[in-house]
Design a protein around this motif. Sequence first.
Motif, PDB file in Angstrom:
ATOM      1  N   PHE A  10       0.818  -1.211   0.000  1.00 41.46           N
ATOM      2  CA  PHE A  10       0.000   0.000   0.000  1.00 41.46           C
ATOM      3  C   PHE A  10       0.857   1.268   0.000  1.00 41.46           C
ATOM      4  CE2 PHE A  10      -3.251  -3.019   1.643  1.00 41.46           C
ATOM      5  CZ  PHE A  10      -4.149  -2.868   0.597  1.00 41.46           C
ATOM      6  N   ALA A  11       2.026   1.199   0.596  1.00 43.60           N
ATOM      7  CA  ALA A  11       2.933   2.347   0.519  1.00 43.60           C
ATOM      8  C   ALA A  11       3.376   2.567  -0.928  1.00 43.60           C
ATOM      9  CB  ALA A  11       4.148   2.119   1.414  1.00 43.60           C
ATOM     10  N   PHE A  12       3.692   1.478  -1.624  1.00 45.59           N
ATOM     11  CA  PHE A  12       4.068   1.560  -3.035  1.00 45.59           C
ATOM     12  C   PHE A  12       2.893   2.080  -3.861  1.00 45.59           C
ATOM     13  CE2 PHE A  12       5.440  -1.056  -6.975  1.00 45.59           C
ATOM     14  CZ  PHE A  12       6.118   0.030  -7.500  1.00 45.59           C
ATOM     15  N   ALA A  13       1.689   1.591  -3.554  1.00 45.89           N
ATOM     16  CA  ALA A  13       0.499   2.058  -4.269  1.00 45.89           C
ATOM     17  C   ALA A  13       0.317   3.561  -4.088  1.00 45.89           C
ATOM     18  CB  ALA A  13      -0.733   1.311  -3.766  1.00 45.89           C
ATOM     19  N   ALA A  14       0.515   4.050  -2.867  1.00 45.02           N
ATOM     20  CA  ALA A  14       0.354   5.486  -2.600  1.00 45.02           C
ATOM     21  C   ALA A  14       1.358   6.304  -3.397  1.00 45.02           C
ATOM     22  CB  ALA A  14       0.505   5.761  -1.105  1.00 45.02           C
ATOM     23  N   ALA A  15       2.598   5.806  -3.492  1.00 49.52           N
ATOM     24  CA  ALA A  15       3.616   6.519  -4.255  1.00 49.52           C
ATOM     25  C   ALA A  15       3.260   6.552  -5.741  1.00 49.52           C
ATOM     26  CB  ALA A  15       4.977   5.854  -4.052  1.00 49.52           C
ATOM     27  N   LEU A  16       2.794   5.431  -6.264  1.00 51.72           N
ATOM     28  CA  LEU A  16       2.424   5.372  -7.683  1.00 51.72           C
ATOM     29  C   LEU A  16       1.226   6.264  -7.983  1.00 51.72           C
ATOM     30  CD1 LEU A  16       2.753   1.526  -8.332  1.00 51.72           C
ATOM     31  CD2 LEU A  16       4.272   3.319  -9.201  1.00 51.72           C
ATOM     32  N   LEU A  17       0.223   6.222  -7.126  1.00 52.05           N
ATOM     33  CA  LEU A  17      -1.018   6.956  -7.376  1.00 52.05           C
ATOM     34  C   LEU A  17      -0.821   8.463  -7.235  1.00 52.05           C
ATOM     35  CD1 LEU A  17      -3.446   4.541  -5.528  1.00 52.05           C
ATOM     36  CD2 LEU A  17      -3.328   4.913  -7.994  1.00 52.05           C
ATOM     37  N   SER A  18       0.126   8.857  -6.409  1.00 53.49           N
ATOM     38  CA  SER A  18       0.359  10.295  -6.208  1.00 53.49           C
ATOM     39  C   SER A  18       1.265  10.884  -7.277  1.00 53.49           C
ATOM     40  CB  SER A  18       0.991  10.534  -4.837  1.00 53.49           C
ATOM     41  OG  SER A  18       2.306  10.013  -4.803  1.00 53.49           O
ATOM     42  N   GLY A  19       2.015  10.006  -7.961  1.00 54.91           N
ATOM     43  CA  GLY A  19       2.978  10.506  -8.934  1.00 54.91           C
ATOM     44  C   GLY A  19       4.242  11.024  -8.303  1.00 54.91           C
ATOM     45  N   SER A  20       4.424  10.739  -7.001  1.00 54.76           N
ATOM     46  CA  SER A  20       5.600  11.195  -6.263  1.00 54.76           C
ATOM     47  C   SER A  20       6.210  10.006  -5.524  1.00 54.76           C
ATOM     48  CB  SER A  20       5.216  12.273  -5.247  1.00 54.76           C
ATOM     49  OG  SER A  20       6.254  12.476  -4.300  1.00 54.76           O
ATOM     50  N   PRO A  21       7.536   9.852  -5.509  1.00 51.86           N
ATOM     51  CA  PRO A  21       8.164   8.716  -4.823  1.00 51.86           C
ATOM     52  C   PRO A  21       7.815   8.617  -3.348  1.00 51.86           C
ATOM     53  CG  PRO A  21       9.753   9.841  -6.224  1.00 51.86           C
ATOM     54  CD  PRO A  21       8.528  10.704  -6.187  1.00 51.86           C
ATOM     55  N   ASP A  22       7.441   9.730  -2.721  1.00 54.32           N
ATOM     56  CA  ASP A  22       7.110   9.721  -1.297  1.00 54.32           C
ATOM     57  C   ASP A  22       5.618   9.846  -1.021  1.00 54.32           C
ATOM     58  OD1 ASP A  22       9.738   9.426  -0.326  1.00 54.32           O
ATOM     59  OD2 ASP A  22      10.116  11.556  -0.652  1.00 54.32           O
ATOM     60  N   GLY A  23       4.808   9.987  -2.070  1.00 54.83           N
ATOM     61  CA  GLY A  23       3.376  10.160  -1.870  1.00 54.83           C
ATOM     62  C   GLY A  23       3.045  11.580  -1.442  1.00 54.83           C
ATOM     63  N   ASP A  24       1.754  11.878  -1.324  1.00 50.78           N
ATOM     64  CA  ASP A  24       1.317  13.162  -0.782  1.00 50.78           C
ATOM     65  C   ASP A  24       0.190  12.897   0.213  1.00 50.78           C
ATOM     66  OD1 ASP A  24      -1.360  13.204  -2.138  1.00 50.78           O
ATOM     67  OD2 ASP A  24      -0.159  13.425  -3.950  1.00 50.78           O
ATOM     68  N   ASP A  25      -0.109  13.892   1.029  1.00 49.28           N
ATOM     69  CA  ASP A  25      -1.040  13.700   2.136  1.00 49.28           C
ATOM     70  C   ASP A  25      -2.420  13.220   1.674  1.00 49.28           C
ATOM     71  OD1 ASP A  25       0.929  14.446   3.861  1.00 49.28           O
ATOM     72  OD2 ASP A  25       0.220  16.507   4.132  1.00 49.28           O
ATOM     73  N   GLN A  26      -2.937  13.815   0.615  1.00 53.27           N
ATOM     74  CA  GLN A  26      -4.273  13.450   0.157  1.00 53.27           C
ATOM     75  C   GLN A  26      -4.317  12.000  -0.326  1.00 53.27           C
ATOM     76  OE1 GLN A  26      -5.936  16.006  -2.845  1.00 53.27           O
ATOM     77  NE2 GLN A  26      -7.682  14.682  -3.243  1.00 53.27           N
ATOM     78  N   THR A  27      -3.342  11.628  -1.130  1.00 50.56           N
ATOM     79  CA  THR A  27      -3.313  10.252  -1.639  1.00 50.56           C
ATOM     80  C   THR A  27      -3.089   9.262  -0.513  1.00 50.56           C
ATOM     81  OG1 THR A  27      -2.402  11.054  -3.737  1.00 50.56           O
ATOM     82  CG2 THR A  27      -2.233   8.699  -3.300  1.00 50.56           C
ATOM     83  N   LEU A  28      -2.200   9.594   0.416  1.00 48.38           N
ATOM     84  CA  LEU A  28      -1.955   8.711   1.560  1.00 48.38           C
ATOM     85  C   LEU A  28      -3.239   8.467   2.346  1.00 48.38           C
ATOM     86  CD1 LEU A  28       1.463  10.070   2.896  1.00 48.38           C
ATOM     87  CD2 LEU A  28       1.038   7.855   1.826  1.00 48.38           C
TER      88      LEU A  28
END
Length: 376
Positions: free
Chosen positions: A47-65
């Motif tokens: 799910f951490a990997f999914a959040a990074a992919l869905l946000s378009g950022s290697p670390d994710g963003d608050d909304q996507t997380l």
Amino acid sequence: MNAWSDLTGQTEAVDVLRSAASASSSSMTHAWLITGPPGSGRSNMAFAFAAALLSGSPDGDDQTLAQVESRTHPDLSILSTENVTYTIREVREFATTSYYSPSVGSYRVMVIEDADRMTERTSNVLLKALEEPPERTVWILCAPSDADMLPTIRSRVRTLRLRLPDVDDVAELLQSQLGVDATTAERAARLAQSHIGMAKRLATDGDALSRREQTLRTALSMRSVTDAVMAAAGMLEIAGDDAKAFTSERDEAERESVMRSLGLEPGQTIPPALRSQIKSLEEDQKRRATRSLRDGIDRILVDLLSMYRDITMIQLGRAHAIINREFADDLRRKAEATDAARTLQTMDAIRQARRRIAGNVAPALALEAALVTAIR
């Protein structure tokens, strides 16, 4: 806080996935298999990997997380089961959604938890989806090891292996996430053998900790075949109580929710036309109870393995390395009463019991056979 903040002891794996999630990465592939021993955090990593992919950022963003954590992101599809195995229908319907285009991001992410719970026929349904993947769909499968998957599936995924975190890492995680004191955190992490989910439960559920202690006391007190048979019955009862504690409250809440959705009050007689829906819920709950019971029995066997491991450590002169320190005196007496060769035979018998139960052998028979070996 970023997508990887709550992951512990997996620096190498995080680096690989973080790099793959980078827009300029050449290491990105359409299908991943995340493997690792129980408690290593396979699903959390997925799910951490999914959040990074869905946000378009290697670390994710608050909304996507937040959306991934609540499982509400429109481009995230999740397949999980609380039954013993997945059905062909479940996997087929899930695979169909992989052909939907992403609605807000660059990818549609398909996560399958416990992918090892697919039979060969069910796995072949998944294989078809992996063979002809849509361009912007990413599959993330989770399983204890790649050996649990068909060779044809293994050949179509990139495997990422997780390791079991150190006790200190898990203890630190418990302190930061649950706010427990250092002593409680260390004890829970050690007794859970770094299994993160079990460590959290032992740190917060006194009844679960008591049931574990009761299991070890029962095993340590065995002196005869009769004792072993009685101990097996007692451990099955403990596993049953643990399973009920884990599922009963949820089952009741689900039933009340379904009753309300059907316009019925709690305790009201169910009209014949609606009974099929209630029956379907009850069947799902029964399958979940079966899995929970099996998981509980397996956890008892893992706890027994930890105890006999400790006895072996004492017999080999490594008493400082024992897990169950709270039973040190009893373990030392047990170690003096036998030798390492016999203790290793007992451990082999317990491992065989785990395999037999996984293969649908009656748990009572498998457990009795293992415990009888322990007193011979």
